[in-house]
Scaffold this motif. Structure first.
Motif, mmCIF file in Angstrom:
data_model
loop_
_atom_site.group_PDB
_atom_site.id
_atom_site.type_symbol
_atom_site.label_atom_id
_atom_site.label_comp_id
_atom_site.label_asym_id
_atom_site.label_seq_id
_atom_site.Cartn_x
_atom_site.Cartn_y
_atom_site.Cartn_z
ATOM 1 N N LEU A 1 0.561 -1.112 -0.128
ATOM 2 C CA LEU A 1 -0.176 0.141 0.219
ATOM 3 C C LEU A 1 0.725 1.063 0.374
ATOM 4 O O LEU A 1 1.523 1.810 0.733
ATOM 5 C CB LEU A 1 -1.230 0.222 1.617
ATOM 6 N N ALA A 2 1.065 1.820 -0.578
ATOM 7 C CA ALA A 2 1.417 3.423 -1.172
ATOM 8 C C ALA A 2 0.463 4.435 -1.538
ATOM 9 O O ALA A 2 -0.215 4.297 -2.275
ATOM 10 C CB ALA A 2 2.355 3.242 -2.483
ATOM 11 N N THR A 3 0.566 4.864 -0.148
ATOM 12 C CA THR A 3 -0.325 6.219 -0.579
ATOM 13 C C THR A 3 0.307 7.505 0.262
ATOM 14 O O THR A 3 1.427 7.907 0.478
ATOM 15 C CB THR A 3 -1.776 5.526 0.625
ATOM 16 N N ALA A 4 -0.320 8.575 -0.410
ATOM 17 C CA ALA A 4 0.148 10.383 0.111
ATOM 18 C C ALA A 4 -1.163 10.803 0.959
ATOM 19 O O ALA A 4 -0.708 11.155 2.280
ATOM 20 C CB ALA A 4 -0.106 11.234 -1.316
ATOM 21 N N SER A 5 -1.266 9.659 1.599
ATOM 22 C CA SER A 5 -2.531 9.827 2.945
ATOM 23 C C SER A 5 -1.386 9.711 4.091
ATOM 24 O O SER A 5 -0.337 9.505 3.685
ATOM 25 C CB SER A 5 -3.835 9.067 3.155
ATOM 26 N N HIS A 6 -2.113 10.278 5.180
ATOM 27 C CA HIS A 6 -0.165 9.855 6.049
ATOM 28 C C HIS A 6 -0.410 8.867 6.784
ATOM 29 O O HIS A 6 -1.347 8.080 6.488
ATOM 30 C CB HIS A 6 -1.401 11.052 7.519
ATOM 31 N N ARG A 7 0.767 8.480 7.417
ATOM 32 C CA ARG A 7 0.887 7.028 7.836
ATOM 33 C C ARG A 7 -0.023 6.155 9.098
ATOM 34 O O ARG A 7 -0.851 5.495 8.520
ATOM 35 C CB ARG A 7 1.980 6.867 8.808
ATOM 36 N N LEU A 8 -0.736 7.578 9.982
ATOM 37 C CA LEU A 8 -1.546 6.652 10.650
ATOM 38 C C LEU A 8 -3.148 5.795 10.540
ATOM 39 O O LEU A 8 -3.709 5.219 10.581
ATOM 40 C CB LEU A 8 -2.049 8.423 11.844
#
Length: 477
Positions: free
Chosen positions: A87-94
Motif C-alpha cells: 500500500l503506497a499512499t499520499a495519505s498520512h501513515r496513521l
C-alpha cells in the motif's frame, strides 16, 4: 513460481472511493466547528504538515469507508498467486496503517510521514529506490500517478477519466483499466445529493398567499416562483453540507449509507465546491429581485440549519423543535416574499404539526435501532431506543394540538370575514385527525419512511386526504 514483482496499490481514489485528506478535514470541522478553518493555517507548513495535524485531530472509522470492490478483487487475485502487496499512499501513515490493519491484505505500507508528502515524483522515487525500474506493478487513479506508472512494469488504471487513460496508455504498459462510473450515474448521484425531491417542502412558501386569498396576482406568483427557487438552492446547499459533515455517521445507518458521499459515488470535493456556489446563487437572486425581508429570513433559515447540522441535531428535544422551526420559517419567508400578513393561527398550526412530523422521523430511526438490538445512544443523536414510548406520546399530542388550532381558527373573526361559509372548515378537522392518527400508527408498525413529508407525497391515502382538505377550503371560500 510466484511473481517476484510486487503489486503496489494507491489508496485515495483507487482502493478507496474517497479522499482521506478531505475526510479528515470534514471530520475535524464537525468535531470542532469553531476551528473549522484552522487547516488553512496548517497548510502554511506544507501539505505533509497539514496531513499530520489532521491525522492527529480527526478520528476516521476506516472499517466503514467506501472501498472499491474491483480493486479488492484485484488484490485478492494477485495475493492468491503469492505476490507481495504494498500500500503506497499520499495519505498520512496513521490512516494508512489503520486501513492495512483492517483489510489484512498488505505486506508493507508506504505513506506520508516525517514531513514528506508521498505523492507523484516522491512516490515514484521511493518505489524506484526499493524495487528498481519496472520492478513493481502499480494501481492508481490520478494525474499524480502518471510519474509512477511510467516506471512501473505494468499499470492498473482505476477510476480515471478518458483523457487520463490515454496519457497512461501512452506509456505502453497498461495491463488493466477499471473505468469510473458513467456520466449518467454521476449525474443521478448529484441529483440525489441535492435532494431535488425535497424541494416539494418549499411549496409551503405559497401558503401565506393562499391564506390571504390573493393567489390571482401575477406579480406575486412571479415573486413566489423566485422565492421557491432561492429556497430550493439554499436547501440543497444545506443538504450537501449536512451530508458532508455527517458522512461518518451516515455510513453506519441502514439507508443513509447509500447517500452519494457516504457510498463514494460522488466525490467529497464536488460537495465542497457546490455547497457555497448554490448558496451564493440563492442569495444573489434574493437580494436582487425579492424584498429584503425575504433575504433576512433566508439568512436566518441558513444560520439555523447550519447550527442544526453542527450541534443542535445532537441535542435531545431541541433537534425536533429546530426542525419544526425550519418548516415554519418557510411560511415566514413566503409572507415576506409576497408582502402579505402572517396570522398567529398559521404559525401555531405549523409549529405543532411539524413538531409532530419531526418526532415521527426520530421515532422511525429509534424503532429501527431497537429492532437491530441496539440499546445505547443513537449515533449522532441525543436519544436512546428506550425513549420510543415518550416520543410517541409527545408526537401524537403535538399533532392533535395542531387539529385543535385548526378548530379554533374557524371561530376567529378574521376567518369569518375571509370565507363565505367558514363553518365548512370544521370538516377539515376530522380529516386531519384521521391523517395524524394513521401516520403515527404506521410509524408504530415500522411502515414509515425516514422522512414523513416524503412519505406523505408518495402515500395514496395522504394524497387523498390532501385533496379533500384543499376541496373543503375551496368550498368554504
Amino acid at each position: 513460481m510466484p511473481d517476484p514483482v510486487p503489486l503496489v496499490v494507491d489508496l485515495d481514489g483507487t482502493l478507496l472511493r474517497s479522499d482521506l485528506l478531505v475526510e479528515s478535514a470534514l471530520a475535524h470541522a464537525r468535531a470542532k466547528p469553531l476551528r473549522a478553518l484552522a487547516p488553512l493555517a496548517w497548510l502554511g507548513g506544507g501539505k505533509a504538515a497539514l496531513k499530520q495535524r489532521l491525522a492527529e485531530a480527526a478520528d476516521i472509522d476506516v472499517a466503514a469507508l467506501p472501498y472499491d470492490g474491483r480493486v479488492l478483487e484485484l488484490i485478492a487475485r494477485e495475493r492468491a498467486l503469492g505476490r507481495r502487496i504494498v500500500l503506497a499512499t499520499a495519505s498520512h501513515r496513521l490512516y494508512a496503517e489503520r486501513v492495512a490493519a483492517h483489510l489484512q491484505l498488505f505486506d508493507e505500507v508506504l505513506a506520508t510521514e516525517n514531513g514528506v508528502n508521498l505523492s507523484a515524483g516522491r512516490k515514484r522515487d521511493s518505489l524506484l529506490q526499493r524495487y528498481g525500474h519496472q520492478g513493481y506493478d502499480y494501481a492508481g487513479n490520478s494525474a499524480d500517478d502518471l510519474a509512477v506508472w511510467a516506471t512501473a512494469r505494468r499499470a492498473y488504471v482505476v477510476n480515471a477519466g478518458a483523457a487520463l487513460q490515454r496519457r497512461a496508455e501512452a506509456h505502453g504498459n497498461v495491463a488493466e483499466l477499471l473505468p469510473p462510473p458513467s456520466g449518467g450515474a454521476r449525474l443521478r448521484a448529484l441529483f440525489q445529493a441535492l435532494r431535488a425531491h425535497q424541494w416539494a417542502k418549499n411549496l409551503l412558501l405559497f401558503l401565506p398567499l393562499l391564506a390571504a386569498h390573493v393567489l390571482d396576482h401575477p406579480a406575486r406568483l412571479a415573486a413566489g416562483a423566485l422565492a421557491f427557487l432561492c429556497f430550493s438552492l439554499c436547501a440543497s446547499s444545506v443538504y450537501l453540507l449536512n451530508d458532508l459533515l455527517d458522512v461518518g455517521d451516515d455510513r453506519h445507518h441502514r439507508s443513509k449509507r447509500r447517500r452519494p458521499f457516504a457510498a463514494g459515488t460522488l466525490p467529497l470535493l464536488a460537495g465542497v465546491a457546490l455547497a457555497p456556489l448554490l448558496l451564493a446563487v440563492a442569495f444573489a437572486i434574493a437580494l436582487w429581485l425579492l424584498p429584503w425581508k425575504f433575504s433576512a429570513v433566508l439568512l436566518g433559515y441558513y444560520a439555523l440549519t447550519l447550527a442544526y447540522s453542527l450541534t443542535l441535531k445532537r441535542v435531545m428535544a431541541l433537534d425536533a423543535i429546530t426542525l419544526a422551526g425550519l418548516y415554519t420559517l418557510r411560511l415566514i419567508a413566503g409572507a415576506a416574499a409576497f408582502a402579505v400578513p402572517l396570522t398567529f393561527w398559521m404559525l401555531a398550526f405549523s409549529m405543532f404539526m411539524f413538531l409532530s412530523l419531526a418526532l415521527v422521523k426520530r421515532y422511525a430511526e429509534l424503532r429501527e435501532a431497537r429492532h437491530r438490538g441496539d440499546q445505547g445512544q443513537a449515533r449522532g443523536r441525543g436519544y436512546f431506543p428506550g425513549d420510543l414510548e415518550m416520543i410517541a406520546s409527545l408526537g401524537a399530542a403535538s399533532g392533535y394540538l395542531a387539529v385543535l388550532v385548526l378548530a379554533l381558527y374557524t371561530q376567529d373573526r378574521a376567518t369569518v370575514s375571509l370565507y363565505r361559509q367558514p363553518q365548512l372548515i370544521w370538516l377539515a378537522c376530522p380529516l386531519l385527525l384521521f391523517w395524524v392518527t394513521r401516520t403515527w400508527m404506521l410509524t408504530h408498525r415500522g411502515q414509515m419512511h425516514d422522512d414523513p413529508v416524503v412519505f406523505a407525497l408518495k402515500d395514496r391515502a395522504s394524497l387523498v386526504v390532501g385533496a379533500l382538505f384543499a376541496a373543503i377550503f375551496w368550498a368554504a371560500t
